[in-house]
Design an enzyme around this catalytic site. Structure first.
Site, PDB file in Angstrom:
ATOM      1  CD  GLU A   3       8.028  -4.828   2.395  1.00 13.58           C
ATOM      2  OE1 GLU A   3       6.961  -4.604   2.992  1.00 13.58           O
ATOM      3  OE2 GLU A   3       8.098  -4.942   1.157  1.00 13.58           O
ATOM      4  CD  GLU A  47       2.841  -9.394  -8.335  1.00  9.91           C
ATOM      5  OE1 GLU A  47       1.884  -8.610  -8.311  1.00  9.91           O
ATOM      6  OE2 GLU A  47       3.707  -9.404  -7.461  1.00  9.91           O
ATOM      7  CG  ASP A  49       4.674   1.120  -5.230  1.00 10.99           C
ATOM      8  OD1 ASP A  49       5.724   1.402  -4.651  1.00 10.99           O
ATOM      9  OD2 ASP A  49       4.188  -0.035  -5.193  1.00 10.99           O
ATOM     10  CD  GLU A  74      -1.207  -2.894  -4.156  1.00  7.74           C
ATOM     11  OE1 GLU A  74      -1.691  -4.016  -4.465  1.00  7.74           O
ATOM     12  OE2 GLU A  74      -0.233  -2.776  -3.405  1.00  7.74           O
ATOM     13  CB  THR A  76       2.062   2.470   1.546  1.00  9.80           C
ATOM     14  OG1 THR A  76       1.851   1.864   0.267  1.00  9.80           O
ATOM     15  CG2 THR A  76       3.269   1.834   2.215  1.00  9.80           C
TER      16      THR A  76
HETATM   17  C1  DMJ Z   1       2.135  -3.806   0.688  1.00  8.59           C
HETATM   18  O1  DMJ Z   1       3.144  -4.187   1.548  1.00  8.59           O
HETATM   19  C2  DMJ Z   1       2.086  -2.315   0.514  1.00  8.59           C
HETATM   20  O2  DMJ Z   1       0.849  -1.941   0.003  1.00  8.59           O
HETATM   21  C3  DMJ Z   1       3.182  -1.800  -0.378  1.00  8.59           C
HETATM   22  O3  DMJ Z   1       3.047  -0.434  -0.624  1.00  8.59           O
HETATM   23  C4  DMJ Z   1       3.177  -2.530  -1.688  1.00  8.59           C
HETATM   24  N1  DMJ Z   1       3.177  -3.947  -1.523  1.00  8.59           N
HETATM   25  C5  DMJ Z   1       2.235  -4.541  -0.606  1.00  8.59           C
HETATM   26  C6  DMJ Z   1       0.865  -4.811  -1.184  1.00  8.59           C
HETATM   27  O4  DMJ Z   1       0.827  -5.138  -2.491  1.00  8.59           O
END
Ligand code: DMJ
EC number: 3.2.1.-
Length: 537
Positions: free
Chosen positions: A82, A316, A223, A337, A443
């Protein structure tokens, strides 16, 4: 777009008024809390969105607040993943966009600058996590003391394989190879652990390389590993990363795909372990469209959009056979997403279905999540109960992708559609032509500029060549860059490694060679609808 802007400012102003300097706003109690560290996370994550929405003055103000207030020298156990995607990624994008934001640039930018130094400082605090026998990182690191001796060695797959975009960007901008090296070592180690049928599981022991959770799929825990193989291939023009992705993709299509849904299977046997769709998986159609697999992307998107329509959001977890939510996983924490995929697919097809999803998202977030001081995560999509949380990705990603969906000529889409004054020059003497090859989003939706990476590493290489040439002139018999001399004799000579050649120390004056970067050919190579390596280079 005006409605999206006003959503942004409702949440953003509320964060500043009620939560700053905490990481996140609590939208039900109108106060703040630290969640992922203690670095005013929402402000770092939202910084580049300010510029996306066109607010240069606030971008400048916040960039200098962050430089004055954020301190990574803190005794905090932070998630390596994170912190990388939100903090390092956020600061890197802000650094790369600083020119467009009208900030005063130091000589040498984009290969140096205060926000780049902050990003590097944050990343340096993560490096101890990678010091394992396998090179795969621990999931958590203490920013002051390194990895705790009692730390679990079990890390999720995405927690091992989601560093190459930020770390290679850092290395190529600063010239310090350490970051890219550790990210690549982790990727190589992970690649070697795949099963005989070509799949990876969900959690791995980074000391013993044993798979602890053996569910293979494209959602939670995995992912962004796949995302970074594809985007790393594009950003770095790295065919090896793309080949890895293609090998995984073949196994994913073979074992996990049913009717354009993607299920979870046992990584060694390929037998279905969970017939569910997770909201995190909704990035996949966007990734497929980036690779040119449009038909499949469109069909999968339709499946996911039907779930959105059923609940007014993506739960979820969604049981595919039952057509309903899964117990304890009924929430929608304002994730981006599906909107992200809609943005890519709208650009690829022009089909208004994707704008309709954008409108649906806007309306239901306003209706269900809006509170007097922000937007709250939905705890349960069945009865619209709310949670007292607004994750920083709401401003970093959800709002940004929504805005970009409705602004197809935005400069971040690249493609030369933005009109006058599109390209800016950076570097002393204007050697870098930036933004020439579109942007790659990390991401957390933080855009990275391939042209800047190319330009800074090219400067570095050219200067090294120049030094080598000068050295060979002054020491004609010695091989330039030779390591044969004792270290004390080498002292005082120009730096020999790439790592010493670009990174400016504070206050240091940079002298650049009279060499220049040509306009990047990236736009020709980047794929929106076609092959990534179309010109065989
Ligand atoms: C974000 O922190 C990023 O997109 C991560 O790859 C997945 N989780 C969250 C959004 O859902």
């Amino acid at each position: 777009t005006e409605r999206i802007k006003s959503m942004f400012y409702h949440a953003y102003n509320s964060y500043l008024d009620n939560a700053f300097p905490y990481d996140e706003l609590r939208p039900l109690t109108c106060d703040g809390q630290d969640t992922w560290g203690s670095f005013s996370l929402t402000l770092i994550d939202a910084l580049d969105t300010l510029l996306v929405l066109g607010n240069q003055t606030e971008f400048q103000r916040v960039a200098s607040i962050l430089q004055d207030t954020v301190d990574f020298d803190i005794d905090v156990n932070a998630s390596v993943f994170e912190t990388n995607i939100r903090v390092v990624g956020g600061l890197l994008s802000a650094h790369l966009l600083a020119g467009r934001a009208g900030m005063e640039l130091e000589p040498g930018w984009p290969c140096s600058g205060p926000l780049l130094r902050m990003a590097a400082e944050a990343a340096r605090r993560l490096i101890p996590a990678f010091q394992t026998p396998t090179g795969m990182p621990y999931g958590t690191v203490n920013l002051l003391h390194g990895v705790s001796p009692t730390e679990t060695p079990v890390t999720c797959t995405a927690g091992v394989g989601t560093f190459i975009l930020e770390f290679a960007t850092l290395s190529r901008l600063t010239g310090d190879p350490t970051f890219e090296d550790v990210a690549r070592r982790a990727l190589t180690a992970l690649w070697k652990t795949r099963s005989d049928i070509g799949l990876v599981g969900n959690h791995i022991d980074v000391l013993s390389k044993k798979w602890v959770a053996q569910d293979a799929g494209i959602g939670a825990g995995v992912d962004s590993y796949f995302e970074y193989l594809v985007k790393g291939a594009i950003l770095l023009q790295d065919e090896e990363l793309l080949n890895m992705f293609h090998a995984y993709d073949a196994a994913i299509q073979n074992y996990t795909r049913f009717d354009d849904w993607y299920l979870w299977v046992q990584m060694h046997k390929g037998t279905v372990s969970m017939p569910i769709f997770q909201s995190l998986e909704a990035f996949w159609p966007g990734l497929q469209s980036l690779l040119g697999n449009l038909d499949s992307a469109v069909r999968t998107f339709q499946n996911y959009y039907s779930v959105w329509r059923q609940f007014g959001g993506l739960p979820e977890f969604y049981s595919i056979p039952q057509g309903y939510t899964v117990d304890k996983r009924e929430g929608y924490p304002l994730r981006p997403e599906l909107i992200e995929s809609a943005m890519y697919l709208f650009r690829a097809t022009g089909d208004h279905t994707y704008l309709q999803l954008g409108l649906d998202a806007l309306e239901s977030i306003e209706k269900v999540s809006r509170t007097p001081c922000g937007y709250a995560s939905v705890k349960d999509l069945r009865d619209h109960q709310l949670d007292n949380r607004m994750e920083s990705f709401f401003l970093a990603e959800t709002i940004k992708y929504l805005y970009l969906l409705f602004d197809p000529t935005h400069f971040l889409h690249g493609g030369g559609m933005e009109g006058d004054g599109s390209w800016e020059e950076g570097g002393e003497g204007g050697q870098c032509v930036l933004g020439a090859g579109g942007f790659i989003f990390n991401t957390e939706a933080h855009p990275l500029d391939p042209a800047a990476l190319y330009c800074c590493s090219r400067h570095s290489k050219e200067r090294q060549e120049l030094r080598d040439a000068l050295l060979s002139l002054s020491h004609p018999k010695k091989k330039a860059g030779s390591q044969s001399k004792p270290a004390d004799e080498r002292a005082g000579e120009p730096p020999q490694s790439q790592s010493e050649s670009i990174a400016l120390k504070p206050g240091e004056k940079k002298t650049l060679p009279t060499l220049s970067c040509p306009v990047q050919p990236f736009s020709a190579r980047l794929s929106v609808l076609g092959q990534v390596f179309s010109d065989n280079s």
